[in-house]
Structure formats: structure tokens, C-alpha cells
Design a protein around this motif. Structure first.
Motif, mmCIF file in Angstrom:
data_model
loop_
_atom_site.group_PDB
_atom_site.id
_atom_site.type_symbol
_atom_site.label_atom_id
_atom_site.label_comp_id
_atom_site.label_asym_id
_atom_site.label_seq_id
_atom_site.Cartn_x
_atom_site.Cartn_y
_atom_site.Cartn_z
ATOM 1 N N GLY A 295 3.808 5.090 -6.697
ATOM 2 C CA GLY A 295 4.510 4.048 -7.298
ATOM 3 C C GLY A 295 3.613 3.206 -7.818
ATOM 4 O O GLY A 295 2.413 3.338 -7.839
ATOM 5 N N ASP A 296 3.994 2.044 -8.840
ATOM 6 C CA ASP A 296 3.244 1.025 -9.470
ATOM 7 C C ASP A 296 3.562 -0.113 -9.086
ATOM 8 O O ASP A 296 4.721 -0.565 -9.426
ATOM 9 C CB ASP A 296 3.394 1.637 -10.828
ATOM 10 C CG ASP A 296 2.476 0.410 -11.640
ATOM 11 O OD1 ASP A 296 1.664 -0.102 -11.181
ATOM 12 O OD2 ASP A 296 2.657 0.416 -12.869
ATOM 13 N N GLY B 156 0.686 -1.165 -0.315
ATOM 14 C CA GLY B 156 0.132 0.031 -0.023
ATOM 15 C C GLY B 156 0.890 1.361 0.110
ATOM 16 O O GLY B 156 0.501 2.329 -0.436
ATOM 17 N N LEU B 157 2.131 1.379 0.551
ATOM 18 C CA LEU B 157 2.835 2.420 0.839
ATOM 19 C C LEU B 157 3.306 2.664 -0.678
ATOM 20 O O LEU B 157 3.431 3.969 -1.059
ATOM 21 C CB LEU B 157 4.051 2.151 1.542
ATOM 22 C CG LEU B 157 3.786 2.461 3.107
ATOM 23 C CD1 LEU B 157 5.032 1.670 4.004
ATOM 24 C CD2 LEU B 157 3.634 3.921 3.202
ATOM 25 N N VAL B 158 3.554 1.471 -1.390
ATOM 26 C CA VAL B 158 4.107 2.060 -2.839
ATOM 27 C C VAL B 158 2.984 2.652 -3.705
ATOM 28 O O VAL B 158 3.216 3.793 -4.342
ATOM 29 C CB VAL B 158 4.477 0.484 -3.519
ATOM 30 C CG1 VAL B 158 4.807 0.798 -5.072
ATOM 31 C CG2 VAL B 158 5.719 -0.111 -2.912
ATOM 32 N N ALA C 56 11.440 9.307 -4.112
ATOM 33 C CA ALA C 56 10.612 9.685 -3.033
ATOM 34 C C ALA C 56 9.843 8.250 -2.508
ATOM 35 O O ALA C 56 9.747 8.202 -1.447
ATOM 36 C CB ALA C 56 9.665 10.584 -3.104
ATOM 37 N N THR C 57 9.348 7.625 -3.605
ATOM 38 C CA THR C 57 8.373 6.471 -3.264
ATOM 39 C C THR C 57 9.385 5.133 -2.613
ATOM 40 O O THR C 57 9.060 4.626 -1.513
ATOM 41 C CB THR C 57 7.938 5.697 -4.446
ATOM 42 O OG1 THR C 57 7.119 6.761 -5.059
ATOM 43 C CG2 THR C 57 7.062 4.625 -4.379
ATOM 44 N N GLU D 255 10.355 6.360 0.947
ATOM 45 C CA GLU D 255 9.212 6.064 1.914
ATOM 46 C C GLU D 255 8.988 4.825 2.514
ATOM 47 O O GLU D 255 8.896 4.229 3.660
ATOM 48 C CB GLU D 255 7.649 6.608 1.493
ATOM 49 C CG GLU D 255 6.631 6.766 2.262
ATOM 50 C CD GLU D 255 6.874 7.714 3.581
ATOM 51 O OE1 GLU D 255 6.067 7.317 4.647
ATOM 52 O OE2 GLU D 255 7.521 8.615 3.314
ATOM 53 N N VAL D 256 9.115 3.975 1.345
ATOM 54 C CA VAL D 256 9.174 2.400 1.881
ATOM 55 C C VAL D 256 10.515 2.117 2.579
ATOM 56 O O VAL D 256 10.073 1.435 3.661
ATOM 57 C CB VAL D 256 9.302 1.510 0.601
ATOM 58 C CG1 VAL D 256 9.409 0.087 0.730
ATOM 59 C CG2 VAL D 256 7.748 1.776 -0.409
ATOM 60 N N GLU D 257 11.190 2.374 2.306
ATOM 61 C CA GLU D 257 12.532 2.084 3.180
ATOM 62 C C GLU D 257 12.521 2.566 4.551
ATOM 63 O O GLU D 257 12.777 2.130 5.618
ATOM 64 C CB GLU D 257 13.829 2.785 2.786
ATOM 65 C CG GLU D 257 14.455 1.686 1.557
ATOM 66 C CD GLU D 257 15.840 2.267 1.127
ATOM 67 O OE1 GLU D 257 16.378 3.160 1.589
ATOM 68 O OE2 GLU D 257 16.449 1.189 0.461
#
Length: 186
Positions: free
Chosen positions: A35-36, A28-30, A70-71, A74-76
Motif C-alpha cells: 500500500g501507499d 507500517g502494515l499499509v 488485500a492491503t 490485512e489492516v482490518e
């Protein structure tokens, strides 16, 4: 769009539902950060090369996604803050990736993998059938050997028995019953 691959290791004691929730959260964060998501692979439990946070095993997950820097950041960031994650690693796979092409490549790869698995299963079934036929032939040969051995034993037993007809005790006269002599009585 950049294509990234992130592999992370979840604690083994989370439980299946918590693992699924964590994976869904990172997927969901992606999506929430522009993100895709292309593919998620759950590699399952594996032994670690060394202890990480006191654990010898971990649940491996691979995310393949496209997005901006940025995607991925945020995931990291969320992986770093999560207590259930032992380790993670993100890699830039392609600087300028076309997500439609990436998806079609993955579908082709999965199709080839499924065909290879079906071919392997067919070979294994044929091998099992050959083994069963060989085992049946071996059992038949063993039964024939046992029959031949039994017949040989019977033949040997017959050969060892005396072949001359058995002598029948002879009687005094063959012309009928004998009567005591009446002259000898005086």
C-alpha cells in the motif's frame, strides 16, 4: 490503485507512547502489504455516543492510503486482533486513484487551511486590538467624567460659601493707641 480510508478508535487508557506505537504499527502494515500511505490524522480524544467495551471516550485516528483489497483486509484483520482498538471502519474512497494527484490535493487543502488559520488569527488579533482601544477610550471617558464631577462639586462648594467679605471687628479709634486719661485720676 484503490484509495481507502480507515478510521479507528483506540482505548483512552493506553498512554501516549502506546498510542503512537499502535499508529506506527498500522501505518507500517499499509507499507508492508504493497500500500501507499497518503496521510495520517490524529483527531485526538472524543466522547463516544455510547459505551464501547466499557469506555466513554476514545482516541480517534484516520488513515488515508492506497492499495489493493488485500492491503485493506490485512489492516482490518490487525485492527480486529488488537486489544487497544475499540472500533474501526474502512471505506473505499476511490476505485482508481492516482496517488500523486491525491497527495497534491491534500497539500493544496493543507495550504488553504493554513492560510485560513492565519487569516483568522489576524482577524482575532485585530479584534483584540480594537477591544483594547475601545477599553482605553472608555477608561479615558470615565476619567473625564470623574474630573468633571469633581470640578462641579468644587464649584458648588464655592457657590455655597458666603460671598460677602468677613467683618473685621472695629476698635475705638483708628488713629493710634489710646492712652488712659490722666484727668480722671484724683
Amino acid at each position: 490503485m484503490r484509495r481507502y480510508e480507515t478510521i479507528f478508535i483506540l482505548r483512552p487508557d493506553l498512554g501516549e507512547s502506546a498510542q503512537k506505537d499502535s499508529i506506527k504499527r498500522f501505518e507500517g502494515l499499509v507499507g508492508n502489504n504493497g500500500g501507499d500511505l497518503v496521510e495520517t490524522e490524529e483527531w485526538g480524544f472524543r466522547e463516544l455516543a455510547y459505551r464501547i467495551k466499557g469506555e466513554r471516550r476514545g482516541f480517534y485516528v484516520r488513515l488515508d492510503y492506497g492499495g489493493s483489497g488485500a492491503t485493506m483486509n490485512e489492516v482490518e484483520r490487525n485492527l480486529k486482533l488488537s486489544d487497544g482498538v475499540l472500533r474501526y471502519l474502512s471505506v473505499l474512497v476511490d476505485e482508481a486513484a492516482d496517488m500523486a494527484t491525491v497527495r497534491s490535493d491534500i497539500e493544496v487543502r493543507q495550504k488553504r487551511a493554513a492560510e485560513a488559520k492565519a487569516a483568522t488569527d489576524a482577524r482575532m488579533a485585530a479584534f483584540a486590538a480594537d477591544r483594547a482601544a475601545a477599553a482605553e477610550a472608555a477608561a479615558e471617558a470615565q476619567a473625564a467624567k470623574e474630573r468633571a464631577a469633581t470640578e462641579a462639586a468644587v464649584t458648588a462648594a464655592e457657590a455655597a460659601a458666603p460671598s460677602a467679605p468677613q467683618a473685621v471687628p472695629e476698635t475705638a479709634a483708628d488713629d493710634g493707641p489710646t492712652e488712659p486719661d490722666s484727668d480722671s485720676q484724683d
